[in-house]
Enzyme design. Structure first.
Site, PDB file in Angstrom:
ATOM      1  N   GLY A  62       0.801  -1.219   0.000  1.00  0.00           N
ATOM      2  CA  GLY A  62       0.000   0.000   0.000  1.00  0.00           C
ATOM      3  C   GLY A  62       0.834   1.271   0.000  1.00  0.00           C
ATOM      4  O   GLY A  62       0.309   2.361   0.052  1.00  0.00           O
ATOM      5  N   CYS A  63       2.165   1.121  -0.053  1.00  0.00           N
ATOM      6  CA  CYS A  63       3.015   2.301  -0.163  1.00  0.00           C
ATOM      7  C   CYS A  63       3.542   2.380  -1.589  1.00  0.00           C
ATOM      8  O   CYS A  63       3.888   1.361  -2.174  1.00  0.00           O
ATOM      9  CB  CYS A  63       4.206   2.213   0.782  1.00  0.00           C
ATOM     10  SG  CYS A  63       3.741   2.121   2.505  1.00  0.00           S
ATOM     11  N   GLN A  64       3.632   3.600  -2.138  1.00  0.00           N
ATOM     12  CA  GLN A  64       4.112   3.740  -3.508  1.00  0.00           C
ATOM     13  C   GLN A  64       5.624   3.658  -3.581  1.00  0.00           C
ATOM     14  O   GLN A  64       6.176   3.200  -4.566  1.00  0.00           O
ATOM     15  CB  GLN A  64       3.603   5.040  -4.119  1.00  0.00           C
ATOM     16  CG  GLN A  64       2.106   5.023  -4.258  1.00  0.00           C
ATOM     17  CD  GLN A  64       1.632   5.084  -5.694  1.00  0.00           C
ATOM     18  OE1 GLN A  64       2.397   5.302  -6.617  1.00  0.00           O
ATOM     19  NE2 GLN A  64       0.343   4.889  -5.893  1.00  0.00           N
TER      20      GLN A  64
END
Lengths: 412, 140
Positions: free
Chosen positions: B50-52
């Site tokens: 969920g982190c870019q």
């Protein structure tokens, strides 16, 4: 460089006044909008066209006998005609209104389900946006057709020698973008189309990134399908077109069932409407379709020669200035490219640069630009992408360069 | 130090800065002080979804407390992780689980992050609490 009379008359400050958003501030700084490859800003005439429709002649089209419905129908069909004329398409029935490029590609991919057989081959270019990859992968899973990849070189250009090796009488469909959204490369689509046709394959060109910069002549180009999205060419979001040669559009089955796309309905059998309505089920996006026509008028009023001339100058200037920053590397260095610069600075993550320059009022895109295979090719997580439109200025490029220098200083 | 006290300390620290540029500069310097994850633990299983940008967080349980080490390939993200670890590392599972995260709103961090980064922040907090929950259930 092209210096025709139109480009001499090109007055960027005057043009900027057509775009209300360009005078706003972001985070206390004047907005510098350099994310045009994601979506363009809208001139007042396009905004007015939307307001005018809803204020004065909103009605459902193609069905009512009442005057409002006829006015709306006329305006919507006039927009289709403007699009036909703009792209030099032979017949207006070959212009299908869609919600945009992704929708257009899905209509074709879905139509080929009944045409492809196991072992047939499709060729996709290494430069594609995910929207021109995923629908075809789904199609291959369903039909047993095989997806082949046309590779690219370090400059971000397609390898045409490899392309010729990939083509065979098994090839049924080739899909390539006209211009790469991630790198800006202008692909040699004339040659790609011609070679595909020699083995009897159809070609779909994704024009989403191209149509803001150039005016394709679709009869001369001879692609079987061509797609574009209005929002990248000063038009509203949620509308675009699928161009298809009439013979193909007749052959492909409808994509969605519903109102508008039928001729007769009984519970035993429904016959489909003629083109283009066969692919336009349901009440269409009337307001945005009409405003798309206004956007095309607006762009033609400026002139695509003048647009290309100004954008090429911006590209050359920005490339030179950015390369003066130590450690900055540009991805996509083809001589044939539009005003897109994808870059990284050694040792700095693109998100960090994007975050800092945003605080200084500058809009750039960071990430993989929906083209992960390109990032994998270069073995990078993403890039910072600055993409210029005809309403951008040399001063804005100076602001960008200074902001990037500041970001670099903060981040190292 | 108790979680609440550390949060108060951070709020005071951020109130000291006039603008967001200075806050980012501070976050970048915090990023450089992040207790770094051992290279050997930079594995897929310790990546936070969920982190870019990439974020790895490695938990350990020592003397009743959860210790976190972490890393990221983006330096501002590293600063955000460093802030979180300052609050949540070296605390008991129980304290981590019952801690609120109001300090993030109070320092205005969330509204100054892009939506993708804000989502990443939520994922990180969730993951830290998940690890705490796992250790707590070992205790019971």
């Amino acid at each position: 460089m092209n210096t025709d009379s139109k480009s001499i008359a090109f007055d960027v400050e005057k043009i900027r006044k057509d775009f209300p958003i360009l005078s706003r501030k972001v985070n206390g700084y004047p907005l510098v909008y350099l994310d045009n490859a994601a979506t363009s800003q809208k001139p007042q005439v396009v905004i007015d066209a939307l307001v005018d429709y809803y204020s004065n002649y909103n009605a459902n089209i193609h069905r009512g006998v009442h005057s409002l419905s006829q006015e709306a129908t006329d305006a919507y069909e006039q927009a289709r005609e403007k699009i036909r004329s703009h792209f030099n398409i032979k017949k207006s029935r070959e212009v299908i209104f869609t919600s945009g490029t992704t929708h257009a590609i899905n209509i074709v991919a879905s139509g080929f389900r009944s045409i492809l057989q196991k072992g047939d081959e499709l060729i996709v270019s290494a430069l594609e946006h995910h929207s021109n990859i995923v629908p075809w992968q789904m199609l291959c899973e369903e039909t047993g057709a095989v997806l082949k990849v046309l590779p690219m070189n370090d400059e971000g250009e397609l390898e045409l020698v490899e392309y010729i090796n990939l083509l065979s009488n098994k090839t049924k469909l080739v899909f390539v973008n006209h211009i790469s959204n991630a790198l800006g490369t202008i692909n040699p689509i004339e040659e790609i189309i011609e070679k595909a046709h020699k083995v009897g394959a159809a070609v779909l060109i994704d024009g989403a990134q191209a149509c803001a910069h150039i005016k394709p002549d679709l009869q001369a180009l001879n692609a079987d399908f061509y797609t574009c999205s209005a929002h990248k060419m000063c038009g509203p979001t949620g509308v675009g077109i699928l161009y298809g040669k009439e013979a193909w559009l007749v052959k492909l089955p409808p994509y969605q069932g519903g109102g508008e796309m039928i001729k007769e309905v009984t519970f035993e059998k429904t016959t489909y409407a003629e083109l283009p309505h066969k692919f336009e089920a349901g009440t269409p996006n009337i307001a945005d379709g009409i405003a798309f026509g206004a956007a095309i008028d607006y762009l033609n009023g400026i002139g695509f020669d003048a647009i290309a001339n100004h954008e090429n100058q911006l590209l050359a200037y920005a490339t030179e200035k950015l390369l003066e920053i130590e450690g900055l590397k540009i991805y996509g260095t083809s001589a044939q490219k539009t005003s897109v610069i994808s870059f990284n600075i050694e040792g700095i993550h693109p998100y960090d640069i994007g975050t800092i320059v945003d605080k200084l009022g500058i809009a750039v895109r960071t990430g993989h630009h929906c083209a992960q295979p390109i990032m994998d090719f270069y073995k990078i997580p993403g890039t910072v992408r600055a993409s210029f439109a005809f309403y951008n200025t040399f001063h804005e490029i100076d602001v960008l360069v200074e902001a990037i220098k500041k970001a670099k200083q903060m981040l190292t | 130090m108790k979680i609440k006290d550390i949060q108060e300390e951070i709020i005071d620290e951020f109130a000291f800065f006039d603008d967001w540029m200075q806050r980012y500069e501070h976050m970048i310097s915090l990023g450089k002080s992040l207790p770094l994850i051992d290279q050997a633990n930079k594995k897929e299983e310790y990546l936070i979804k969920g982190c870019q940008s990439k974020v790895w967080v490695y938990p350990e349980f020592k003397d009743g407390k959860v210790l976190f080490t972490a890393d990221s390939d983006a330096i501002i993200t590293k600063g955000i992780v460093a802030l979180l670890l300052r609050v949540f590392s070296n605390q008991t599972p129980e304290d981590i689980l019952k801690a609120d995260t109001d300090f993030i709103d109070e320092i205005g961090l969330k509204e100054h992050l892009s939506p993708t980064r804000a989502n990443g922040l939520v994922s990180m907090i969730k993951q830290l609490k998940m690890y705490a929950l796992a250790y707590q259930s070992q205790l019971n």
